[in-house]
Design a protein around this motif. Structure first.
Motif, PDB file in Angstrom:
ATOM      1  N   LYS A   1       0.826  -1.213   0.000  1.00 54.40           N
ATOM      2  CA  LYS A   1       0.000   0.000   0.000  1.00 54.40           C
ATOM      3  C   LYS A   1       0.860   1.263   0.000  1.00 54.40           C
TER       4      LYS A   1
ATOM      5  N   TYR B   1      -8.773  -0.716  -4.043  1.00 54.16           N
ATOM      6  CA  TYR B   1      -8.866   0.125  -2.842  1.00 54.16           C
ATOM      7  C   TYR B   1     -10.293   0.498  -2.499  1.00 54.16           C
TER       8      TYR B   1
ATOM      9  N   GLY C   1      -7.059   2.550   3.157  1.00 56.59           N
ATOM     10  CA  GLY C   1      -6.746   2.834   1.751  1.00 56.59           C
ATOM     11  C   GLY C   1      -7.496   4.007   1.153  1.00 56.59           C
TER      12      GLY C   1
ATOM     13  N   LEU D   1      -7.039   5.712  -2.552  1.00 53.70           N
ATOM     14  CA  LEU D   1      -8.221   5.703  -3.426  1.00 53.70           C
ATOM     15  C   LEU D   1      -8.526   7.111  -3.948  1.00 53.70           C
TER      16      LEU D   1
END
Length: 504
Positions: A369, A416, A457, A461
């Motif tokens: 991530k 995401y 996330g 995103l």
């Protein structure tokens, strides 16, 4: 007791050296006394069982004895400057009372006595004779985090203690083990002070510490514990502090950091400790780039070229280089760096990292991530900042190979989106449960939930959605059609994208 015995042995050895060499200049004595103080710092307060209890009366008696012995030692040194035998006994007596004073570190509520009885002034005054005692006070100061230490720290800072510590380090020779240890322990003192009172970082940096750290980091010496510690202290000084960031920039510190990091563009650190130093230097560089003026220095120092090389070489430094690029290109102040990055063919480097997240990231402690966040942030910054030809070159990348990069972008979008939706379901369940129990959803709880969404996330995103919107509105119909085609195919919608962009 082992540390105490070591400190006593060291101090006696120093006296022997003084006795043996009439030209001996106290360097070793200074360092050994620092060692004694370091012992005080690292053991006594942390483990009260190692120290005998003290009361106000015994502390006053210790301070009075210390004053008498230090005065006698000074007097004999002045009287017999070329005859160490004459003041050797007073040196041992002084060392003994310093050993006794270690126990004060277990009683921070009595620290005020050191100030009230003028002991701080006396200790700092002794720096002209036995620099070591400066470290003694320092160590006491740094070590405590109780309200009794506040008074002591104020007195030390009034006495310009950081400047004195730096002056002492400048005269030490790291080829001598005791003196190298003295520097290490002095840095420990500074670290503890900074941890206790973060606000003193600006003052410490301005009192010569920043200059000394940069000088030591770039010194052509083999890697050792002191260089590692210097990198750590530097990163601490720069953390959340625009004053120290500006000072480093004015001292050409950006160039120093880039020169030191350039070693790792084609070679991995040889040990875990050296890798830790590398990461500290990268962290320091990222902190510096938070200040707009330093982004220009980074640009002029060819920092972009170095980071681009690191990304291409695929060494351990690649992950941190990506983070530096993100810091250097973000926001309107990063516009020049964005343009330069395209000019040096950086698009050829960044898009392969966008298309495929490297698998070998465990060694650097970076998650998938984090990698995808930095890459997405860099592309978003370029879309925000690039003009004319450079912007066209960036947009053209998305049309290559039948819009494969748009496909990857949409893949990340749904990845995401799903992660955030799952987090939202868990959070909604918790909210319902809290309401059922009659608990109030206050602002602090809402903030905590929002942070959890970001961690799941949401921030990545939002970056991806921004890129989607930018390329869709670029005037290149091919890109807009591909984005909408994949959204429709997978049940997505422009409405959801707008919702995410608003942070909801």
């Amino acid at each position: 007791m082992e540390e105490c015995h070591r400190a006593n042995t060291a101090a006696h050895a120093a006296i022997q050296l003084l006795n043996a060499d009439e030209n001996f200049e106290l360097n070793v004595v200074v360092c050994l006394l620092i060692d004694i103080l370091y012992y005080l710092f690292s053991t006594s307060y942390k483990d009260g069982s190692k120290a005998e209890p003290v009361d106000e009366s015994s502390v006053k008696k210790m301070i009075l004895t210390f004053e008498k012995r230090s005065y006698k030692n000074q007097e004999l040194r002045i009287k017999f400057p070329d005859n160490p035998e004459k003041f050797m006994e007073s040196e041992l007596d002084l060392n003994d009372i310093i050993q006794e004073m270690h126990v004060i570190a277990t009683m921070p509520d009595l620290y005020h006595l050191l100030v009230e009885l003028n002991a701080v002034h006396s200790l700092l005054g002794l720096l002209t004779v036995v620099d070591l005692l400066q470290e003694l006070t320092d160590i006491d100061t740094l070590h405590e985090s109780e309200e009794g230490a506040e008074v002591l720290i104020d007195a030390l800072l009034e006495g310009q203690v950081v400047a004195l510590l730096v002056q002492n380090m400048e005269r030490l020779d790291e080829q001598v083990k005791e003196e190298a240890d003295g520097i290490y322990n002095t840095l420990a003192i500074i670290e503890n002070m900074a941890e206790f009172r973060p606000g003193l970082c600006t003052e410490a940096a301005q009192q010569g510490l920043m200059q000394w750290l940069l000088k030591r980091i770039k010194a052509k010496m083999p890697f050792d514990a002191n260089k590692l510690y210097c990198s750590e202290i530097l990163a601490i000084l720069l953390q959340n502090n625009d004053n120290t960031r500006e000072l480093l920039g004015e001292m050409d510190g950006i160039d120093v950091l880039l020169q030191q990091l350039s070693v790792f563009k084609r070679h991995n650190p040889s040990t875990a400790e050296e890798q830790e130093m590398m990461e500290n230097l990268f962290d320091a560089l990222c902190s510096c780039l938070m200040l707009p003026a330093n982004r220009d220095r980074f640009l002029r120092g060819e920092g972009l070229q170095l980071m681009n090389l690191m990304l291409r070489e695929k060494k351990v430094s690649r992950t941190s280089a990506l983070k530096v690029l993100d810091h250097g290109m973000i926001g309107p102040e990063g516009a020049d760096n964005c343009h330069k990055f395209v000019d040096i063919l950086g698009l050829r480097t960044i898009f392969p990292l966008f298309m495929k997240t490297p698998k070998k990231m465990k060694k650097t402690g970076t998650s998938e991530k984090e990698h995808e966040e930095h890459v997405s942030s860099i592309i978003a910054s370029m879309l925000r900042n690039l003009k004319s030809q450079q912007r066209s070159r960036l947009l053209t990348k998305f049309t290559e190979n039948d819009c494969e990069k748009v496909d990857r972008l949409m893949e990340l979008h749904f990845k995401y989106l799903e992660a955030v939706q799952q987090a939202d379901k868990r959070i909604e369940g918790e909210k319902h449960e809290m309401v059922r129990r009659g608990e109030i959803l206050d602002d602090s709880m809402e903030d905590e939930f929002y942070l959890r969404r970001l961690d799941a996330g949401l921030f990545v995103l939002q970056l991806i959605c921004y890129i989607m919107v930018e390329i869709s509105n670029s005037g290149i119909s091919q890109l807009q059609q591909r984005v909408h085609q994949i959204l429709n195919l997978r049940g997505g919608s422009v409405k959801v994208v707008r919702h995410i962009m608003r942070g909801k």
